[in-house]
Design a protein around this motif. Structure first.
Motif, PDB file in Angstrom:
ATOM      1  N   UNK A  71       0.849  -1.187   0.000  1.00 11.03           N
ATOM      2  CA  UNK A  71       0.000   0.000   0.000  1.00 11.03           C
ATOM      3  C   UNK A  71       0.883   1.234   0.000  1.00 11.03           C
ATOM      4  N   UNK A  72       1.036   1.835  -1.176  1.00 12.15           N
ATOM      5  CA  UNK A  72       1.986   2.933  -1.321  1.00 12.15           C
ATOM      6  C   UNK A  72       1.611   4.125  -0.441  1.00 12.15           C
ATOM      7  N   UNK A  73       0.342   4.246  -0.153  1.00 17.46           N
ATOM      8  CA  UNK A  73      -0.085   5.372   0.671  1.00 17.46           C
ATOM      9  C   UNK A  73       0.579   5.307   2.047  1.00 17.46           C
ATOM     10  N   UNK A  74       0.776   4.084   2.520  1.00 19.27           N
ATOM     11  CA  UNK A  74       1.339   3.935   3.863  1.00 19.27           C
ATOM     12  C   UNK A  74       2.820   3.605   3.855  1.00 19.27           C
ATOM     13  N   UNK A  75       3.436   3.651   2.685  1.00 18.25           N
ATOM     14  CA  UNK A  75       4.826   3.198   2.591  1.00 18.25           C
ATOM     15  C   UNK A  75       5.776   4.164   3.283  1.00 18.25           C
ATOM     16  N   UNK A  76       6.765   3.571   3.897  1.00 17.61           N
ATOM     17  CA  UNK A  76       7.817   4.400   4.495  1.00 17.61           C
ATOM     18  C   UNK A  76       8.783   4.904   3.423  1.00 17.61           C
ATOM     19  N   UNK A  77       8.613   4.409   2.200  1.00 21.16           N
ATOM     20  CA  UNK A  77       9.495   4.867   1.122  1.00 21.16           C
ATOM     21  C   UNK A  77       9.363   6.363   0.897  1.00 21.16           C
ATOM     22  N   UNK A  78       8.293   6.943   1.368  1.00 17.77           N
ATOM     23  CA  UNK A  78       8.128   8.395   1.215  1.00 17.77           C
ATOM     24  C   UNK A  78       9.172   9.168   2.002  1.00 17.77           C
ATOM     25  N   UNK A  79       9.797   8.501   2.937  1.00 18.20           N
ATOM     26  CA  UNK A  79      10.781   9.218   3.758  1.00 18.20           C
ATOM     27  C   UNK A  79      12.202   9.000   3.259  1.00 18.20           C
ATOM     28  N   UNK A  80      12.347   8.231   2.178  1.00 19.24           N
ATOM     29  CA  UNK A  80      13.690   7.870   1.713  1.00 19.24           C
ATOM     30  C   UNK A  80      14.547   9.105   1.443  1.00 19.24           C
ATOM     31  N   UNK A  81      13.990  10.060   0.720  1.00 17.45           N
ATOM     32  CA  UNK A  81      14.838  11.202   0.336  1.00 17.45           C
ATOM     33  C   UNK A  81      15.162  12.107   1.519  1.00 17.45           C
ATOM     34  N   UNK A  82      14.198  12.290   2.412  1.00 16.07           N
ATOM     35  CA  UNK A  82      14.517  13.204   3.517  1.00 16.07           C
ATOM     36  C   UNK A  82      15.536  12.575   4.462  1.00 16.07           C
ATOM     37  N   UNK A  83      15.490  11.244   4.596  1.00 15.55           N
ATOM     38  CA  UNK A  83      16.524  10.609   5.418  1.00 15.55           C
ATOM     39  C   UNK A  83      17.871  10.646   4.680  1.00 15.55           C
ATOM     40  N   UNK A  84      17.834  10.399   3.384  1.00 13.72           N
ATOM     41  CA  UNK A  84      19.074  10.459   2.602  1.00 13.72           C
ATOM     42  C   UNK A  84      19.708  11.849   2.746  1.00 13.72           C
ATOM     43  N   UNK A  85      18.885  12.882   2.712  1.00 15.78           N
ATOM     44  CA  UNK A  85      19.415  14.246   2.848  1.00 15.78           C
ATOM     45  C   UNK A  85      20.106  14.440   4.191  1.00 15.78           C
TER      46      UNK A  85
END
Lengths: 457, 483
Positions: free
Chosen positions: A196-210
């Motif tokens: 369920x992409x709506x609930x995916x933690x993948x949305x935080x990938x870039x901000x953590x990478x930053x």
């Protein structure tokens, strides 16, 4: 103030499902804002008090989740305790390194708790963004702790059984540890298999990478950034790039650009930096300035292009940083270039653009040589030729270039004839000038068409 | 090869001995064991497992020495009492925060008990016992591994054999397994670290070690990587080391045997380290070793010395920081490491930049950065100190770079021009260089009107040769620079 009252903001934020507001509640700056919460309980009662407040305050919350938040808030209270005490010591001018380390450790416990409960699905998916804010504070506390530690023990003996005398243990112990915490959080986000992409933690990938980029730059382990970019690039099932918040994208692109820039991959750097530039908020002057700090030297290399006076005017910092240099390049004023370059050196080095800017001296030199070429004028018209057929003189004595170089160098440093040849050879080798040098005739023979590519002659 | 050699004994040790003869324990021993497990003798905080462990140690210790019969078992302290005393001692010592004393201290505490040797076989459960809580686990681990190294695996194996299969089989097989693993670990660790390898960030580095005071008077000493605290009689005090350095310097001038030299310098450095000698003499040792390593092109050892020197200079010890800063700059020129170069430039103060050695190195850097080969080769011929050795490492590469450059801008040039510009010793040397790089076809003989023969290089024809040579030369170094 009672615990319930102290947690009111948290409850509101929680009901809003606002990761940002929850993160705001967990803010530690200014320290004053922690006092109400801190005074509302004590070490011996904190688990009990927070437990009650959450269990009775957040109606309808599931038991497991309640436990998660209770642990988070208890950790936050304990961290607040350390922060307040450290702040008090600081105000009395007797902050010890143990206190700074204690703050860092307490905050790390908070980060780890959040990470744990997000990882096992106890806390809602949006809490991962709260985690990203809290983790950013861990970075700050780690830097503070390292600074205090460095102050406390400046030089140490190498002990144990090592062969050599000087201690080479890293100076940024806590920040390095924090970096490892961040990469675990990154993995937590990256490896989320939730369909369920709506609930995916993948949305935080870039901000953590930053956050990781920032840390690696501080640690001067920039090479580690490359692995990060690679692992994101290799991930197939990421949400569409355009759907990520601009803030995440711009920062990520900026770092990608700077990293490529430092690897001297200026083409790729330019693409990323232009991307960052075009999505950067118009009013984020500081960020736009940062992007240009690298984009300007980048363009000098990729397109031999100097920034317009207008751009420099808009950003006074950049004007101060690059203004003189850019004007010297334009004029072909080598002495002016060398002076501006030497004056700006400390700041250029600090920004890591020194070695790139150095290469733009070639453009200043090209512009100077071009002037010599223009000054040589035109060939005489032959029979039957009209003004339209006039061509420039393309055979120019080496001595003319030598004279220009000696003038350009302010007459100070003598440039001998071999060096003049060498500099001209360089121009030809780098494609900034077309033609060849004849040593026998002490002549430079330039192309009849396009002697200085890209400059109209 | 190595693996098999090292695996064999451990397997032999772990395999249950074939049908061991049943051992009859003397009655006093059996009574002693019985008393150990009597409820009345229990001590709070010490579990049965702990007691079992300790019992095994005690019995095997005396079995090895064939003293089972002779020992006065009725008066010998019970295992739980020994454990209690041990823990108390360990705690006291941990508070003093000295590392090596617990080791010896325990030995003294109970002279004829096996503790001092047997600490290694204490189980983790005991280590985390209440009395030991103040000792961080890593410290324990280190102590343990250290002793494992010291006593070596042989002794353990002995003991196990002496135990005879019967007794050991009564004990937890898993324990033996754990031991076996630990034992292998220690060995492998030993095995994978050759004595000449660069010191890894040592887990021991955090420990406080009281400086050793050496008493050894010999000038020469072979290097061995330390696996245990050094004995004073093997360590040389500074006055001796000073003589050693003088002797080594003299020897280097006469026989240039680098293998010997490096070995001697490493033991010299080690003796300084264990005695905590950190002064101008230390600096001198590292400087000398660095220079010799440079001369020999041993970049591994050179870099180790540089790292140390950087830290030593940072403490304002007298030495030649300018000279070595210059080497660092040249080294980064060699590795093409822009990031490190930038960091280094950031460290330099305006005063540093005026120092002749540093200025020279910076000029080398900038001349290459802007492609000014003319200036670069002039600087090559005047490199101060050992800078020439460092520059030798990239001179060929830069010659190819310059040739690639020249071959785009000129059509033909006199060979002499190349000789002079690229600082070859003679025309012949220059010609050899061109020929060895497959460019002999570009060399032509030209006879002028006075019948004088002039050698010329048709550089333009060889442009693509030089360009591909240049690329190959830089590609190689790019890889090196990554390290």
């Amino acid at each position: 103030m009672s615990m319930n009252a102290a947690l009111e903001d948290f409850q509101k934020a929680y009901y809003e499902r606002s990761a940002f507001d929850v993160a705001q509640f967990l803010k530690t700056d200014p320290v004053d804002r922690l006092y109400d919460f801190w005074h509302s309980t004590s070490e011996s009662r904190v688990e009990h008090d927070v437990g009650n407040a959450v269990n009775y305050g957040l109606s309808g919350i599931e038991r497991g989740e309640a436990k998660g938040w209770i642990d988070v808030l208890v950790d936050f209270w304990r961290a607040s305790d350390k922060i307040i005490k450290a702040d008090q010591s600081h105000n009395q001018g007797k902050l010890s390194e143990q206190q700074s380390v204690a703050v860092y450790e307490a905050w790390k416990a908070l980060v780890t708790t959040l990470q744990k409960y997000i990882g096992n699905g106890t806390l809602p998916h949006w809490a991962v963004f709260t985690l990203s804010y809290v983790a950013n504070d861990l970075r700050k506390f780690a830097i503070q702790a390292d600074a205090q530690l460095a102050k406390a023990k400046p030089a140490t003996f190498s002990t144990g059984l090592s062969d050599d005398i000087a201690d080479t243990t890293p100076k940024n112990q806590k920040l390095e540890e924090a970096a490892r915490v961040f990469s675990r959080i990154f993995a937590l986000c990256m490896n989320d298999r939730n369909p369920n992409m709506y609930e995916s933690r993948k949305w935080a990938v870039y901000c953590i990478a930053n956050l990781q980029f920032k840390t690696y730059f501080k640690l001067k382990t920039i090479t580690l950034c490359k692995n990060l970019i690679k692992s994101i690039g290799a991930q197939a099932d990421m949400p569409a790039w355009e759907l990520y918040p601009k803030a995440h994208r711009v920062t990520y692109m900026y770092y990608c650009g700077v990293i490529a820039f430092l690897q001297e991959d200026y083409q790729r750097a330019e693409v990323s930096l232009v991307n960052a530039w075009s999505f950067c908020h118009r009013e984020s002057t500081k960020n736009r300035e940062l992007i240009l700090t690298y984009l300007i030297p980048c363009r000098l290399i990729t397109q031999s292009q100097i920034p317009s006076a207008q751009v420099l005017q808009e950003f006074p910092h950049l004007q101060a940083l690059f203004g003189d240099l850019v004007r010297s390049i334009k004029k072909g004023d080598l002495a002016g270039f060398d002076k501006a370059f030497a004056e700006g050196e400390p700041e250029f080095v600090r920004r890591r653009v020194f070695l790139t800017l150095e290469r733009s001296r070639d453009i200043a030199l090209r512009n100077l040589l071009r002037k010599v070429f223009l000054a040589a004028g035109y060939e005489d018209l032959k029979e039957g030729q009209t003004e339209k057929d006039r061509i420039r003189k393309t055979r120019i004595p080496l001595a003319h270039f030598a004279a220009a170089l000696r003038m350009g160098s302010g007459g100070g440093q003598a440039v001998d004839d071999e060096e003049v040849e060498c500099l001209l050879a360089n121009m030809i080798y780098k494609g900034l000038m077309k033609g060849y040098i004849s040593r026998e005739h002490a002549m430079v023979v330039l192309n009849k068409k396009g002697a200085f590519p890209g400059t109209g002659v | 090869m190595h693996r098999s050699r090292f695996d064999t004994p451990s397997q032999a040790a772990s395999a249950p001995p074939a049908k061991p003869a049943k051992v009859e324990w003397p009655p006093p021993v059996r009574e002693y064991v019985g008393r150990a497990f009597e409820v009345g003798n229990a001590i709070a905080g010490i579990s049965k497992d702990d007691i079992t462990m300790k019992l095994r140690e005690i019995i095997s210790f005396f079995a090895e020495r064939s003293q089972l019969e002779s020992l006065d078992w009725p008066t010998y302290p019970l295992p739980q009492e020994i454990i209690r005393d041990e823990r108390a001692a360990a705690k006291a010592l941990a508070q003093q925060n000295t590392l090596f004393s617990p080791h010896s201290g325990l030995g003294n505490a109970a002279v004829d008990t096996p503790q001092s040797k047997k600490r290694k076989s204490q189980d983790k459960t005991e280590l985390s016992g209440s009395a030991d809580a103040s000792i961080p686990p890593w410290r324990r681990t280190n102590l343990e591994s250290r002793i494992t190294f010291t006593n070596g695996p042989n002794e353990k194996r002995h003991k196990k054999n002496a135990l005879s299969g019967d007794l050991s089989s009564k004990f937890d097989q898993a324990d033996l397994e754990k031991r076996k693993q630990r034992f292998q670990l220690g060995k492998n660790g030993n095995n994978t670290t050759p004595p000449w390898s660069s010191p890894k960030p040592d887990p021991d580095a955090d420990m406080d070690t009281a400086p050793c005071v050496g008493t050894n008077m010999s000038l020469e000493k072979s290097y061995f990587r330390l696996t245990a605290p050094p004995k004073p009689e093997t360590v040389r005090p500074q006055p001796v080391l000073e003589k050693t350095l003088a002797m080594l310097r003299k020897k280097w001038r006469t026989d240039k045997n680098y293998g010997y030299m490096c070995n001697q310098f490493k033991s010299l450095r080690q003796d300084l380290t264990v005695q905590h000698i950190k002064n101008d003499f230390t600096v001198k040792v590292y400087e000398t070793h660095a220079r010799i390593a440079l001369e020999q092109g041993d970049m591994g050892e050179y870099n180790q010395c540089q790292t140390q020197l950087k830290a030593l200079y940072a403490q304002n010890l007298p030495g030649k920081p300018d000279e070595f800063t210059a080497y660092r700059i040249l080294y980064f020129v060699y590795t093409c490491n822009k990031t490190d170069m930038n960091d280094l430039l950031a460290e330099l103060t305006p005063a540093d930049k005026t120092k002749p050695e540093i200025k020279h190195a910076l000029d080398v850097r900038s001349s290459l950065a802007v492609g000014n080969y003319h200036k670069f080769f002039r600087l090559y011929s005047v490199a101060p100190h050992m800078g020439g050795y460092l520059m030798d490492m990239f001179i060929e590469r830069e010659r190819l770079h310059a040739l690639a450059n020249i071959s785009r801008a000129f059509i033909t040039v006199a060979l002499r021009y190349v000789t002079d510009e690229l600082q070859f010793g003679s025309d012949d040397e220059c010609r050899e260089f061109l020929e060895s790089h497959g460019a002999s076809y570009a060399i032509e003989k030209k006879v002028d009107e006075h019948d004088a023969v002039q050698l010329r290089v048709k550089v333009k024809e060889a442009a693509s040769t030089f360009e591909s040579l240049r690329q190959a030369a830089f590609a190689r170094v790019d890889i090196k620079g990554q390290i």
